[in-house]
Motif scaffolding. Structure first.
Motif, PDB file in Angstrom:
ATOM      1  N   LEU A  42       2.631  -2.002   5.030  1.00 33.68           N
ATOM      2  CA  LEU A  42       2.630  -2.014   3.564  1.00 33.68           C
ATOM      3  C   LEU A  42       1.383  -1.392   2.939  1.00 33.68           C
ATOM      4  CD1 LEU A  42       4.032  -5.621   3.050  1.00 33.68           C
ATOM      5  CD2 LEU A  42       5.306  -3.486   2.812  1.00 33.68           C
ATOM      6  N   ALA A  43       0.552  -0.740   3.716  1.00 37.05           N
ATOM      7  CA  ALA A  43      -0.623  -0.070   3.158  1.00 37.05           C
ATOM      8  C   ALA A  43      -0.205   1.245   2.492  1.00 37.05           C
ATOM      9  CB  ALA A  43      -1.654   0.205   4.247  1.00 37.05           C
ATOM     10  N   THR A  44      -1.025   1.680   1.531  1.00 40.60           N
ATOM     11  CA  THR A  44      -0.805   2.943   0.839  1.00 40.60           C
ATOM     12  C   THR A  44      -2.082   3.778   0.875  1.00 40.60           C
ATOM     13  OG1 THR A  44       0.779   1.918  -0.685  1.00 40.60           O
ATOM     14  CG2 THR A  44      -0.163   4.026  -1.342  1.00 40.60           C
ATOM     15  N   VAL A  45      -1.956   5.008   1.303  1.00 37.79           N
ATOM     16  CA  VAL A  45      -3.081   5.949   1.317  1.00 37.79           C
ATOM     17  C   VAL A  45      -2.671   7.151   0.478  1.00 37.79           C
ATOM     18  CG1 VAL A  45      -4.550   7.423   2.735  1.00 37.79           C
ATOM     19  CG2 VAL A  45      -3.838   5.171   3.589  1.00 37.79           C
ATOM     20  N   ARG A  46      -3.356   7.368  -0.623  1.00 37.57           N
ATOM     21  CA  ARG A  46      -2.949   8.363  -1.600  1.00 37.57           C
ATOM     22  C   ARG A  46      -3.441   9.768  -1.250  1.00 37.57           C
ATOM     23  NH1 ARG A  46      -1.590   6.808  -6.857  1.00 37.57           N
ATOM     24  NH2 ARG A  46      -1.495   9.061  -7.187  1.00 37.57           N
ATOM     25  N   VAL A  90      -3.267  -2.903   1.891  1.00 36.66           N
ATOM     26  CA  VAL A  90      -4.421  -2.223   1.283  1.00 36.66           C
ATOM     27  C   VAL A  90      -3.940  -0.996   0.510  1.00 36.66           C
ATOM     28  CG1 VAL A  90      -6.500  -0.877   1.789  1.00 36.66           C
ATOM     29  CG2 VAL A  90      -6.088  -3.044   2.968  1.00 36.66           C
ATOM     30  N   ALA A  91      -4.545  -0.756  -0.640  1.00 34.36           N
ATOM     31  CA  ALA A  91      -4.279   0.465  -1.409  1.00 34.36           C
ATOM     32  C   ALA A  91      -5.557   1.285  -1.492  1.00 34.36           C
ATOM     33  CB  ALA A  91      -3.773   0.127  -2.804  1.00 34.36           C
ATOM     34  N   VAL A  92      -5.496   2.504  -0.975  1.00 31.74           N
ATOM     35  CA  VAL A  92      -6.594   3.461  -1.119  1.00 31.74           C
ATOM     36  C   VAL A  92      -6.102   4.536  -2.076  1.00 31.74           C
ATOM     37  CG1 VAL A  92      -8.167   5.049   0.033  1.00 31.74           C
ATOM     38  CG2 VAL A  92      -7.376   2.993   1.234  1.00 31.74           C
ATOM     39  N   GLU A  93      -6.658   4.567  -3.270  1.00 31.21           N
ATOM     40  CA  GLU A  93      -6.168   5.478  -4.297  1.00 31.21           C
ATOM     41  C   GLU A  93      -6.663   6.904  -4.062  1.00 31.21           C
ATOM     42  OE1 GLU A  93      -3.853   4.858  -6.230  1.00 31.21           O
ATOM     43  OE2 GLU A  93      -3.966   2.880  -7.140  1.00 31.21           O
ATOM     44  N   ILE A 137      -9.046  -0.081  -3.202  1.00 36.01           N
ATOM     45  CA  ILE A 137     -10.108   0.927  -3.289  1.00 36.01           C
ATOM     46  C   ILE A 137      -9.711   1.913  -4.376  1.00 36.01           C
ATOM     47  CG2 ILE A 137     -11.516   2.592  -2.048  1.00 36.01           C
ATOM     48  CD1 ILE A 137     -11.676  -0.323  -1.003  1.00 36.01           C
ATOM     49  N   THR A 138     -10.426   1.869  -5.491  1.00 33.16           N
ATOM     50  CA  THR A 138     -10.060   2.661  -6.653  1.00 33.16           C
ATOM     51  C   THR A 138     -10.313   4.152  -6.429  1.00 33.16           C
ATOM     52  OG1 THR A 138     -10.265   2.712  -9.061  1.00 33.16           O
ATOM     53  CG2 THR A 138     -12.308   2.549  -7.804  1.00 33.16           C
ATOM     54  N   ALA A 139      -9.645   4.974  -7.220  1.00 32.65           N
ATOM     55  CA  ALA A 139      -9.780   6.428  -7.101  1.00 32.65           C
ATOM     56  C   ALA A 139     -11.228   6.873  -7.282  1.00 32.65           C
ATOM     57  CB  ALA A 139      -8.901   7.115  -8.147  1.00 32.65           C
ATOM     58  N   TYR A 140     -11.593   7.924  -6.568  1.00 28.25           N
ATOM     59  CA  TYR A 140     -12.914   8.566  -6.637  1.00 28.25           C
ATOM     60  C   TYR A 140     -14.020   7.717  -6.031  1.00 28.25           C
ATOM     61  CZ  TYR A 140     -10.061  10.823 -10.211  1.00 28.25           C
ATOM     62  OH  TYR A 140      -9.020  11.410 -10.889  1.00 28.25           O
ATOM     63  N   ASN A 161     -13.617  11.911 -19.087  1.00 30.51           N
ATOM     64  CA  ASN A 161     -14.582  12.612 -18.231  1.00 30.51           C
ATOM     65  C   ASN A 161     -15.651  11.681 -17.671  1.00 30.51           C
ATOM     66  OD1 ASN A 161     -16.032  12.149 -20.512  1.00 30.51           O
ATOM     67  ND2 ASN A 161     -16.627  14.269 -20.902  1.00 30.51           N
ATOM     68  N   LYS A 162     -15.360  10.380 -17.702  1.00 33.25           N
ATOM     69  CA  LYS A 162     -16.353   9.415 -17.215  1.00 33.25           C
ATOM     70  C   LYS A 162     -15.812   8.483 -16.143  1.00 33.25           C
ATOM     71  CE  LYS A 162     -19.278   9.508 -21.280  1.00 33.25           C
ATOM     72  NZ  LYS A 162     -19.934   8.722 -22.354  1.00 33.25           N
ATOM     73  N   PHE A 163     -14.651   8.799 -15.601  1.00 32.62           N
ATOM     74  CA  PHE A 163     -14.159   7.994 -14.488  1.00 32.62           C
ATOM     75  C   PHE A 163     -15.105   8.118 -13.308  1.00 32.62           C
ATOM     76  CE2 PHE A 163     -10.136   8.620 -16.749  1.00 32.62           C
ATOM     77  CZ  PHE A 163      -9.665   7.313 -16.767  1.00 32.62           C
ATOM     78  N   LYS A 164     -15.432   7.003 -12.708  1.00 27.55           N
ATOM     79  CA  LYS A 164     -16.292   7.040 -11.522  1.00 27.55           C
ATOM     80  C   LYS A 164     -15.975   5.845 -10.636  1.00 27.55           C
ATOM     81  CE  LYS A 164     -21.033   7.827 -10.021  1.00 27.55           C
ATOM     82  NZ  LYS A 164     -22.454   7.966 -10.444  1.00 27.55           N
ATOM     83  N   GLY A 165     -15.620   6.123  -9.385  1.00 27.66           N
ATOM     84  CA  GLY A 165     -15.351   5.054  -8.436  1.00 27.66           C
ATOM     85  C   GLY A 165     -16.624   4.401  -7.957  1.00 27.66           C
ATOM     86  N   VAL A 166     -16.505   3.577  -6.951  1.00 29.39           N
ATOM     87  CA  VAL A 166     -17.659   2.886  -6.390  1.00 29.39           C
ATOM     88  C   VAL A 166     -18.112   3.598  -5.125  1.00 29.39           C
ATOM     89  CG1 VAL A 166     -16.818   0.712  -7.342  1.00 29.39           C
ATOM     90  CG2 VAL A 166     -16.389   1.252  -4.942  1.00 29.39           C
ATOM     91  N   THR A 167     -19.365   3.355  -4.772  1.00 26.89           N
ATOM     92  CA  THR A 167     -19.936   3.901  -3.546  1.00 26.89           C
ATOM     93  C   THR A 167     -20.472   2.746  -2.709  1.00 26.89           C
ATOM     94  OG1 THR A 167     -20.585   5.952  -4.663  1.00 26.89           O
ATOM     95  CG2 THR A 167     -21.672   5.452  -2.570  1.00 26.89           C
TER      96      THR A 167
END
Length: 235
Positions: free
Chosen positions: A96-100, A115-118, A135-138, A167-173
């Motif tokens: 059931l995991a998703t890898v985008r 798990v969802a990896v966007e 895991i959010t996009a970017y 223009n300010k979307f930013k994922g985590v590191t």
């Protein structure tokens, strides 16, 4: 040799290595490249192109490069791997995991159940992403990162309001050896530095320093990571 279950659909120009096991109802889209000793279990979908919602902020993409699956990979029941994902050797992707799309997953990493990896994420080598984490996009995760169950990461400080957000979307590191405890939330753009640790149930509103443990809502410094817990001191 390819061992196939029933109702397997394989698109044009799919390439397989040796010793492949395909479960029932597996769908593999055109152009997908699959290495040696790969197991793909029932109802998995490999190489799916994304379907864009009318209100999506993502640009419409007509075609994407094919999915690449390395050697020794296991893909669980009903997992979905999108086009333009690259899965390195010895990765385990659970049910059931998703890898985008445009995601890379490094060698030996475990992607847990649900798990969802966007889109547009980079996951390092030998990571563990446990059940139902998001895991959010970017976002970018370094090597030996641990993400506990039900962790949520975010990338939109504007919560879908105002054009300023576009223009300010930013994922985590999460740098090498970073760890995030169960049910924690990490706000957009935050960095957990090398060997940083987030206690369970915390809300991370600021960057986490190297080799530091934070806890609470908002998360604050608790103490330094014990020497015997540092990545360099593991066998």
């Amino acid at each position: 040799m390819i061992a196939k279950g029933q109702n397997v659909l394989i698109g044009e120009n799919v390439t397989f290595g040796e010793n492949i096991q395909l479960g029932n109802n597996v769908i593999i889209y055109p152009g997908t490249k699959i290495g040696n000793n790969v197991v793909i279990q029932d109802n998995a979908v490999i190489g799916k192109h994304p379907t864009r919602a009318k209100a999506s902020i993502l640009p419409e993409v007509k075609t994407l490069p094919p999915t690449i699956i390395g050697n020794g990979v296991t893909i669980g029941t009903s997992a979905i791997i999108y086009a333009n994902a690259e899965i390195a050797d010895d990765v385990f992707i659970a049910d059931l995991a998703t890898v985008r799309e445009r995601v890379t997953i490094g060698k030996g990493t475990i992607i847990g159940r649900g798990v969802a990896v966007e889109n547009d994420c980079k996951i390092g080598n030998n990571c563990k992403l446990e059940t139902n984490c998001y895991i959010t996009a970017y976002s970018e995760l370094g090597d030996f990162v641990f993400i506990a169950p039900c962790v949520v990461t975010t990338n939109d400080n504007y919560m879908a309001r105002s054009e300023e957000r576009f223009n300010k979307f930013k994922g985590v590191t999460v740098r090498e050896g970073g760890r995030i405890g169960a049910n924690s939330t990490v706000l957009p753009g935050k960095t957990i530095h090398e060997d940083g640790a987030v206690a369970a149930g915390s809300v991370v509103t600021k960057d986490v320093d190297k080799e530091s443990i934070v806890l609470g809502n908002p998360a604050k410094l608790f103490k330094k990571v014990p020497e015997n817990q540092l990545l360099k001191n593991q066998d």
